[in-house]
Design an enzyme around this catalytic site. Structure first.
Site: not given
Ligand SMILES: Nc1nc2c(ncn2[C@@H]2O[C@H](COP(=O)(O)OP(=O)(O)O)[C@@H](OP(=O)(O)OP(=O)(O)O)[C@H]2O)c(=O)[nH]1
Ligand SMILES: [Mn+2]
Length: 179
Positions: A65-66
């Site tokens: 994804e990233d």
């Molecule tokens: N809580 C938090 N999240 C952070 C931080 N830095 C990066 N993230 C990531 O941001 C995602 C959630 O933010 P969103 O704005 O909802 O999603 P997006 O990045 O995909 O646009 C998560 O992705 P993901 O792991 O792919 O999960 P998902 O939420 O997409 O299921 C999370 O891992 C941080 O400092 N705190």
């Protein structure tokens, strides 16, 4: 050293190299790799998971994804099962954000048991991270909306791991969010 330890070190090293230039969205700019390592650690330490392919998929879960990683690359290096679990937890970044979020809710109940485990631990880590500190630029409303959306996803993952689900339930309760 056990062969499983060797495999996990290869996997975490691969993930660390792929995420090497990424940081979390917190003010301290925590290295991104802390997140996949933490997700795998939740599964082993709190979820009691010993299925090495699930732990590997957790370490790799955000690489496709990233980063520039492809599913084919994961399959060639780590095998079909690990690649399939990562595929299942990978959002289609070509879709608009609201559509991606909607699809997670829709697809969660149909994921494999192994993918559901990774998704539960991913949400648990991210919700705890939101309680620890607010990502740069996020309002309190956006944080609350993330909890509300995460509860909709977790609803479709229930019946997978009682320990992880108990922790998630408690976090939603603290926010007044119905699971
Ligand atoms: N809580 C938090 N999240 C952070 C931080 N830095 C990066 N993230 C990531 O941001 C995602 C959630 O933010 P969103 O704005 O909802 O999603 P997006 O990045 O995909 O646009 C998560 O992705 P993901 O792991 O792919 O999960 P998902 O939420 O997409 O299921 C999370 O891992 C941080 O400092 N705190
Ligand atoms: Mn993640």
């Amino acid at each position: 050293m056990s062969s499983e330890a060797v495999i996990l070190l290869e996997t975490v090293n691969f993930a660390a190299e792929k995420h090497r230039n990424q940081r979390r969205k917190d003010a301290e700019q925590t290295p991104y790799i802390n997140h996949p390592i933490g997700v795998a650690r939740i599964l082993s330490h709190e979820g009691g998971i010993t299925d090495i392919e699930v732990l590997q998929a957790a370490l790799l879960h955000d690489t496709v994804e990233d980063t520039d990683t492809s599913i084919g690359e994961l399959q060639a290096i780590f095998g079909q099962t690990v690649a399939r679990i990562v595929q299942e937890v990978t959002d289609d970044k070509a879709l608009p954000k609201h559509e991606r979020k909607r699809q997670q809710v829709e697809h969660a109940p149909h994921a494999s048991h192994q993918a559901k485990l990774v998704k539960l631990a991913d949400k648990l880590y991210n919700l705890r991270d939101l309680n620890r500190c607010t990502p740069t630029g996020w309002s309190a409303e956006r944080v609350q909306e993330y909890f509300v959306w995460a509860a909709q996803v977790v609803r479709g993952l229930r019946g997978t791991n009682p320990a992880l689900e108990r922790h998630l339930e408690e976090l939603f309760k603290q926010r007044g969010v119905e699971l």
